[in-house]
Design a protein around this motif. Structure first.
Motif, mmCIF file in Angstrom:
data_model
loop_
_atom_site.group_PDB
_atom_site.id
_atom_site.type_symbol
_atom_site.label_atom_id
_atom_site.label_comp_id
_atom_site.label_asym_id
_atom_site.label_seq_id
_atom_site.Cartn_x
_atom_site.Cartn_y
_atom_site.Cartn_z
ATOM 1 N N ASN A 106 0.835 -1.208 0.000
ATOM 2 C CA ASN A 106 0.000 0.000 0.000
ATOM 3 C C ASN A 106 0.869 1.258 0.000
ATOM 4 O OD1 ASN A 106 -1.997 -1.910 0.334
ATOM 5 N ND2 ASN A 106 -2.486 -1.347 2.465
ATOM 6 N N LEU A 107 0.375 2.278 -0.693
ATOM 7 C CA LEU A 107 1.084 3.565 -0.688
ATOM 8 C C LEU A 107 0.942 4.246 0.676
ATOM 9 C CD1 LEU A 107 2.775 5.244 -2.640
ATOM 10 C CD2 LEU A 107 0.671 6.294 -3.481
ATOM 11 N N GLY A 108 -0.170 4.013 1.335
ATOM 12 C CA GLY A 108 -0.405 4.583 2.665
ATOM 13 C C GLY A 108 -0.251 3.535 3.753
ATOM 14 N N LYS A 109 -1.238 3.454 4.640
ATOM 15 C CA LYS A 109 -1.142 2.536 5.784
ATOM 16 C C LYS A 109 -1.545 1.112 5.411
ATOM 17 C CE LYS A 109 -2.094 5.976 9.484
ATOM 18 N NZ LYS A 109 -1.055 6.874 9.079
ATOM 19 N N LYS A 110 -1.140 0.152 6.274
ATOM 20 C CA LYS A 110 -1.310 -1.262 5.938
ATOM 21 C C LYS A 110 -2.729 -1.792 6.163
ATOM 22 C CE LYS A 110 0.347 -3.019 10.450
ATOM 23 N NZ LYS A 110 0.178 -1.732 11.174
ATOM 24 N N GLU A 111 -3.566 -1.053 6.917
ATOM 25 C CA GLU A 111 -4.876 -1.583 7.314
ATOM 26 C C GLU A 111 -5.833 -1.715 6.137
ATOM 27 O OE1 GLU A 111 -3.184 0.667 9.184
ATOM 28 O OE2 GLU A 111 -2.783 -0.768 10.809
ATOM 29 N N LEU A 112 -6.703 -2.724 6.231
ATOM 30 C CA LEU A 112 -7.670 -2.959 5.154
ATOM 31 C C LEU A 112 -9.083 -3.129 5.691
ATOM 32 C CD1 LEU A 112 -8.596 -6.146 5.230
ATOM 33 C CD2 LEU A 112 -6.459 -6.524 4.041
ATOM 34 N N VAL A 113 -10.034 -3.036 4.764
ATOM 35 C CA VAL A 113 -11.455 -3.281 5.037
ATOM 36 C C VAL A 113 -11.953 -4.236 3.955
ATOM 37 C CG1 VAL A 113 -13.744 -2.221 5.122
ATOM 38 C CG2 VAL A 113 -11.767 -0.954 5.989
ATOM 39 N N VAL A 114 -12.769 -5.234 4.340
ATOM 40 C CA VAL A 114 -13.390 -6.110 3.340
ATOM 41 C C VAL A 114 -14.833 -5.644 3.127
ATOM 42 C CG1 VAL A 114 -14.086 -8.476 2.771
ATOM 43 C CG2 VAL A 114 -11.902 -8.065 3.942
ATOM 44 N N THR A 129 -7.923 -0.677 0.794
ATOM 45 C CA THR A 129 -7.135 -0.002 1.831
ATOM 46 C C THR A 129 -8.090 0.846 2.677
ATOM 47 O OG1 THR A 129 -6.676 1.862 0.329
ATOM 48 C CG2 THR A 129 -5.033 0.089 0.430
ATOM 49 N N LYS A 130 -7.868 0.814 4.000
ATOM 50 C CA LYS A 130 -8.745 1.568 4.899
ATOM 51 C C LYS A 130 -8.613 3.065 4.660
ATOM 52 C CE LYS A 130 -10.019 1.640 9.758
ATOM 53 N NZ LYS A 130 -9.698 1.124 11.106
ATOM 54 N N ASP A 131 -7.390 3.502 4.314
ATOM 55 C CA ASP A 131 -7.165 4.945 4.108
ATOM 56 C C ASP A 131 -7.407 5.378 2.661
ATOM 57 O OD1 ASP A 131 -4.941 4.031 2.742
ATOM 58 O OD2 ASP A 131 -3.459 4.808 4.172
ATOM 59 N N GLY A 132 -7.844 4.453 1.813
ATOM 60 C CA GLY A 132 -8.146 4.803 0.414
ATOM 61 C C GLY A 132 -6.926 4.957 -0.477
ATOM 62 N N SER A 133 -5.739 4.648 0.059
ATOM 63 C CA SER A 133 -4.528 4.809 -0.758
ATOM 64 C C SER A 133 -4.417 3.694 -1.795
ATOM 65 C CB SER A 133 -3.287 4.823 0.146
ATOM 66 O OG SER A 133 -3.088 3.554 0.748
ATOM 67 N N LEU A 134 -3.574 3.922 -2.809
ATOM 68 C CA LEU A 134 -3.355 2.922 -3.864
ATOM 69 C C LEU A 134 -2.662 1.688 -3.298
ATOM 70 C CD1 LEU A 134 -2.029 5.155 -6.800
ATOM 71 C CD2 LEU A 134 -4.331 4.154 -6.560
ATOM 72 N N SER A 135 -2.967 0.521 -3.908
ATOM 73 C CA SER A 135 -2.335 -0.743 -3.528
ATOM 74 C C SER A 135 -1.999 -1.504 -4.809
ATOM 75 C CB SER A 135 -3.298 -1.563 -2.671
ATOM 76 O OG SER A 135 -2.679 -2.748 -2.218
#
Ligand code: MF3
Ligand code: CO
Ligand code: CO
Length: 296
Positions: A251-259, A268-274
């Protein structure tokens, strides 16, 4: 060429009698059969299938089809094309070659390929969304050919990528290369994770924890798990004949995710690119061989 001298000794350049396909001098020459036996027992204790030369050949053929499938769709990842259209291409090409698309109906997955766009980390479900200029698109293909599985993915650009898109795609591609570079007998699963994590974090990016690489070949997901983070020297020791994927999701931002509600799409939880690149790899006597090779 004759394989044994008159004294009955195996010549150094002969094919190794263990069936690895390598030269004897690069394989079992310096290794007693008791070493090989203890490697096999070690793998068995960890529920890991060491593949036979015949199984390797079957996975390699499945892998060749997977690579041809990725090559087939590559020129169609352009503005206006929908993910359903790519799904249909993957499905038809796979079936026409006598293979089965492994994702279809796997634990209820409804389509034949995973397509993950921008902030989608993995397991994107094809639908009616058209690609637009600047998107990054991961296409993850797993095919079953003669009951052997191979699994590989690439992230593509749609049209002209922005700076963020270029960065995350380059970093995730290099993460796969960094992981592969430490695959050799005696190194461990933790060495792979550590190589990937230190490179990704060194570039200011983050490593997804919830999804990992995996043994593959006879089933879709086998032991061992291959985390893309970890400590040097930790975890299972690599043994020749192990076959597994490395597939870092970065991830470009933080590691956290949402399913999402669909139970599959991970974002990605923060909406960053992956972005993600994946290959199916075999541990050899001297290092690694990709069974789904493409340049990195
Ligand atoms: N191909 C994915 C992997 O790399 C798994 C997809 S499971 C599916 O392991 F059901 F979403 F297809
Ligand atoms: Co995989
Ligand atoms: Co995959």
């Amino acid at each position: 060429m004759k394989n044994r001298s008159d004294t009955g000794k195996i010549s150094r350049n002969a094919p190794c009698p263990c069936g690895s396909g390598q030269k004897y001098k690069h394989c079992c020459l310096n290794k007693s059969s008791s070493t090989r036996q203890s490697d096999l027992q070690y793998a068995k204790r960890h529920r890991i299938r060491i593949k036979t030369p015949e199984q390797i050949e079957g996975i390699r053929r499945a892998g060749q089809l997977v690579i041809e499938t990725l090559d087939l769709v590559a020129p169609h990842i352009r503005p206006g094309v929908t993910t359903d259209e790519i799904n249909a291409m993957v499905h038809d090409f796979t079936v026409r070659h006598g293979a089965v698309p492994a994702p279809l109906n796997y634990r209820g997955f409804p389509k034949s390929v995973c397509i993950s766009i921008n902030e989608v980390i993995c397991h994107g479900i094809p639908g009616d969304r058209p690609f637009k200029d600047g998107d990054i698109v991961n296409v993850d293909v797993t095919s079953i050919l003669n009951s052997y599985y191979a699994d590989a993915s690439k992230t593509f650009f749609v049209g002209t990528p922005g700076a963020d898109a270029q960065k995350i795609v380059n970093v995730s591609q290099q993460c796969l290369a960094e992981g592969m570079a430490v695959v050799r007998p005696g190194n461990t699963v933790g060495d792979i994770g550590h190589a990937i994590q230190s490179y990704a974090e060194g570039q200011g990016c983050s490593v997804v924890r919830e999804f990992v690489g995996h043994g593959v070949g006879v089933d879709f997901h086998e032991a061992p798990q291959i985390p893309h983070y970890g400590k040097p020297g930790s975890g299972v020791r690599l043994v020749p004949g192990m076959v597994f994927t490395i597939e870092p999701m970065i991830n470009l931002g933080k590691k956290e995710l949402v399913v999402l509600e669909d139970g599959w799409t991970a974002i990605t939880k923060d909406g960053s690119l992956s972005a993600q690149f994946e290959q199916t790899l075999m541990v050899t006597e001297s290092g690694v061989e990709s069974l789904t090779p493409y340049p990195l």
